[in-house]
Write a protein that holds these residues in place. Structure first.
Motif, mmCIF file in Angstrom:
data_model
loop_
_atom_site.group_PDB
_atom_site.id
_atom_site.type_symbol
_atom_site.label_atom_id
_atom_site.label_comp_id
_atom_site.label_asym_id
_atom_site.label_seq_id
_atom_site.Cartn_x
_atom_site.Cartn_y
_atom_site.Cartn_z
ATOM 1 N N ARG A 1 0.836 -1.202 0.000
ATOM 2 C CA ARG A 1 0.000 0.000 0.000
ATOM 3 C C ARG A 1 0.876 1.259 0.000
ATOM 4 O O ARG A 1 0.638 2.203 -0.759
ATOM 5 N N LYS A 2 1.885 1.233 0.873
ATOM 6 C CA LYS A 2 2.788 2.380 0.966
ATOM 7 C C LYS A 2 3.433 2.671 -0.395
ATOM 8 O O LYS A 2 3.452 3.803 -0.865
ATOM 9 N N ASN A 3 3.914 1.624 -1.056
ATOM 10 C CA ASN A 3 4.605 1.814 -2.332
ATOM 11 C C ASN A 3 3.643 2.196 -3.457
ATOM 12 O O ASN A 3 3.983 3.011 -4.316
ATOM 13 N N LEU A 4 2.443 1.626 -3.440
ATOM 14 C CA LEU A 4 1.447 1.992 -4.464
ATOM 15 C C LEU A 4 1.075 3.470 -4.327
ATOM 16 O O LEU A 4 0.930 4.185 -5.323
ATOM 17 N N GLU A 5 0.940 3.926 -3.086
ATOM 18 C CA GLU A 5 0.589 5.335 -2.867
ATOM 19 C C GLU A 5 1.713 6.230 -3.359
ATOM 20 O O GLU A 5 1.471 7.235 -4.040
ATOM 21 N N GLU A 6 2.941 5.843 -3.045
ATOM 22 C CA GLU A 6 4.090 6.658 -3.470
ATOM 23 C C GLU A 6 4.183 6.760 -4.987
ATOM 24 O O GLU A 6 4.590 7.770 -5.537
ATOM 25 N N GLN A 7 3.805 5.696 -5.682
ATOM 26 C CA GLN A 7 3.892 5.665 -7.149
ATOM 27 C C GLN A 7 2.639 6.223 -7.829
ATOM 28 O O GLN A 7 2.526 6.158 -9.053
ATOM 29 N N GLY A 8 1.671 6.666 -7.054
ATOM 30 C CA GLY A 8 0.419 7.196 -7.624
ATOM 31 C C GLY A 8 -0.447 6.095 -8.223
ATOM 32 O O GLY A 8 -1.352 6.363 -9.035
ATOM 33 N N LEU A 9 -0.211 4.848 -7.845
ATOM 34 C CA LEU A 9 -0.951 3.728 -8.438
ATOM 35 C C LEU A 9 -2.173 3.329 -7.606
ATOM 36 O O LEU A 9 -3.113 2.734 -8.118
ATOM 37 N N TYR A 10 -2.131 3.668 -6.325
ATOM 38 C CA TYR A 10 -3.232 3.263 -5.442
ATOM 39 C C TYR A 10 -4.545 3.908 -5.904
ATOM 40 O O TYR A 10 -5.579 3.257 -5.995
ATOM 41 N N ARG A 11 -4.456 5.195 -6.256
ATOM 42 C CA ARG A 11 -5.649 5.925 -6.696
ATOM 43 C C ARG A 11 -6.234 5.300 -7.967
ATOM 44 O O ARG A 11 -7.431 5.133 -8.121
ATOM 45 N N LYS A 12 -5.326 4.921 -8.885
ATOM 46 C CA LYS A 12 -5.792 4.321 -10.149
ATOM 47 C C LYS A 12 -6.543 3.016 -9.883
ATOM 48 O O LYS A 12 -7.556 2.728 -10.520
ATOM 49 N N LEU A 13 -6.047 2.245 -8.930
ATOM 50 C CA LEU A 13 -6.725 0.985 -8.603
ATOM 51 C C LEU A 13 -8.083 1.259 -7.962
ATOM 52 O O LEU A 13 -9.074 0.591 -8.251
ATOM 53 N N MET A 14 -8.126 2.280 -7.093
ATOM 54 C CA MET A 14 -9.379 2.633 -6.419
ATOM 55 C C MET A 14 -10.430 3.064 -7.445
ATOM 56 O O MET A 14 -11.623 2.824 -7.274
ATOM 57 N N GLU A 15 -9.956 3.716 -8.506
ATOM 58 C CA GLU A 15 -10.897 4.243 -9.504
ATOM 59 C C GLU A 15 -11.369 3.182 -10.505
ATOM 60 O O GLU A 15 -12.330 3.396 -11.229
ATOM 61 N N ALA A 16 -10.662 2.049 -10.560
ATOM 62 C CA ALA A 16 -11.019 1.014 -11.544
ATOM 63 C C ALA A 16 -12.252 0.237 -11.072
ATOM 64 O O ALA A 16 -12.248 -0.324 -9.976
ATOM 65 N N ASP A 17 -13.308 0.202 -11.919
ATOM 66 C CA ASP A 17 -14.571 -0.442 -11.521
ATOM 67 C C ASP A 17 -14.424 -1.933 -11.250
ATOM 68 O O ASP A 17 -15.171 -2.497 -10.469
ATOM 69 N N HIS A 18 -13.479 -2.565 -11.936
ATOM 70 C CA HIS A 18 -13.386 -4.039 -11.810
ATOM 71 C C HIS A 18 -12.422 -4.468 -10.697
ATOM 72 O O HIS A 18 -12.190 -5.662 -10.522
ATOM 73 N N VAL A 19 -11.856 -3.483 -9.959
ATOM 74 C CA VAL A 19 -10.906 -3.837 -8.899
ATOM 75 C C VAL A 19 -11.536 -3.504 -7.537
ATOM 76 O O VAL A 19 -12.029 -2.398 -7.333
#
Ligand code: UD1
Ligand code: UDP
Length: 374
Positions: free
Chosen positions: A239-257
């Motif tokens: 989670r920490k690394n996904l947030e740092e890379q700006g990837l956590y938000r993209k996953l949160m926004e994806a309807d199928h995830v």
């Protein structure tokens, strides 16, 4: 006979639970030492609740920090406890820093070490886990190996064959004992539609989540695989690394995830046993997937669980975006291919590993063969 059990992380709690149950069933004296490597409620306490384990007698509190800091703190703490408790044997499990520290502290005090899940090798020394396994095995007296293949690895390194016991993996004991209990509450499945293809994703291995390119490549594949419902309980490190890379938000926004906190064992077991496919870099999940006949795509380039690949239930897809996507789609579009993966025989035994572990340990103790020789 007094047994000290050392554990510190989620998978050790899960895989040692059947051993602790067996120790208690036989009325043996024991002391439970938690290194504190995992400390969040959902990474540690939740599993003591789900698996009805007794609270640890000792907690070293060595969570987070660098490998050196963590291991040093564990070594000091475990040594102190072992000197006080004077067990006849110390049991460790797997390949985490807790195993390294537990085995090293014990052998220096001339207390024999029993290594549960001994003999696994990825032959990749850049993995911290590979170093931990090798050091733990070098310090061990008793080797409880899950398969013949892991036993051969140890014999090649000069282990005494009289001390190598093929027991199966206690993960199967844990799966079989708990799936029925898990099935009593179906709540975790209630949020999904019947026609959705559930895919469980877990990711935490240092070589993936600490490497921004690899992490991005895996997440791009996940975002692309919209034909699946991807359920992702996120490890704190990830989670920490996904947030740092700006990837956590993209996953949160994806309807199928569907993003989750780390799940309790019972919910997780039910989810994974009802999945269409697993995407993971976890060690334990490769074993659980084949136990429940769920096809597994492993997000690594090597594995210390080659039996799962040889059996046909696991494919190493690495962190390669295109390979992950094409293999996942092949499993979806080619039912015969998926069926063959699901038919793979489980190499990890019949769910009685913990009984064999205790049988062999007690036998050696009674024969006076547990002691350390010069
Ligand atoms: C460790 C093991 C790994 C095992 C994994 C199981 C080693 C070298 N690694 O990796 O083999 O597969 O556990 O999940 O022993 N954190 C929290 N809360 C927690 C635990 C961790 O926030 O309860 C965060 C901290 O920022 C910590 C980081 O995660 O620094 C990494 O934790 P650590 O225990 O060092 O390694 P894992 O990646 O969990
Ligand atoms: N697990 C769980 N909840 C989760 C993710 C995993 O209960 O949200 C369990 C899983 O069933 C398996 C173990 O945790 O038994 C695997 O732990 P992890 O992947 O952290 O470690 P590894 O096996 O790679 O060392």
């Amino acid at each position: 006979m007094k047994i000290a059990v050392v554990l510190g992380t989620r998978p050790e709690i899960i895989k040692m639970a059947p051993v602790i149950d067996e120790i208690r069933r036989r009325g043996l004296e024991f002391t439970l030492i938690h290194t504190g490597q995992h400390y969040d409620h959902e990474m540690s306490d939740q599993f003591f609740i789900d698996l009805e384990l007794p609270s640890p007698h000792h907690n070293i509190g060595a969570g987070s920090g660098s490998h050196g800091e963590m291991t040093a703190e564990m070594l000091r703490g475990i040594e102190e406890v072992l000197a006080e408790e004077e067990p006849d044997i110390v049991m460790v499990q797997g390949d985490t820093n807790a195993v390294l520290a537990g085995a090293l502290a014990a052998v220096k005090l001339h207390i024999p070490v029993g290594h549960v899940e001994a003999g696994l090798r990825s032959f990749d020394r850049t993995m911290p886990e590979e170093i931990n396994r090798m050091v733990a095995d070098a310090c061990s007296k008793l080797y409880y190996v899950p398969t013949e293949e892991s036993g051969i690895n140890l014999l090649m390194e000069g282990a005494d064959p009289d001390n190598v016991f093929i027991t199966g993996n206690t993960v199967v004991d844990a799966c079989l004992r708990n799936i029925e209990i898990a099935s009593r509450s179906l709540e975790v499945l209630s949020g999904f539609q019947d026609d959705e293809k559930l895919v469980v994703l877990t990711l935490h291995r240092a070589e993936n989540v600490d490497n921004p390119e690899r992490l991005r490549s895996i997440i791009e594949a996940v975002l692309e695989l919209r034909e699946f419902r991807i359920v992702f309980p996120v490890h704190p490190r990830t989670r920490k690394n996904l947030e740092e890379q700006g990837l956590y938000r993209k996953l949160m926004e994806a309807d199928h995830v569907s993003i989750h906190k780390p799940m309790g064992y019972l919910d997780f077991l039910l989810l994974l046993s009802n999945s269409f496919m697993i995407l993971t870099d976890s060690g334990g999940l490769q074993e659980e997937a084949i136990t429940f006949n769920v096809p597994c795509l492993t997000l690594r380039y090597n594995t210390e669980r080659p039996e799962t690949v040889d059996a046909g239930g696991n494919i190493l897809v690495g962190a390669d975006r295109d390979r992950i996507i094409s293999t996942a789609r092949k499993i979806l579009e080619d039912p015969e291919f998926r069926d063959r993966m699901m038919e793979a025989d489980n190499p990890y035994g019949d769910g009685h590993a913990s009984e064999r572990i205790l049988d062999e340990t007690i036998r050696l103790y009674r024969e006076g063969r547990l002691g350390m020789e010069p």
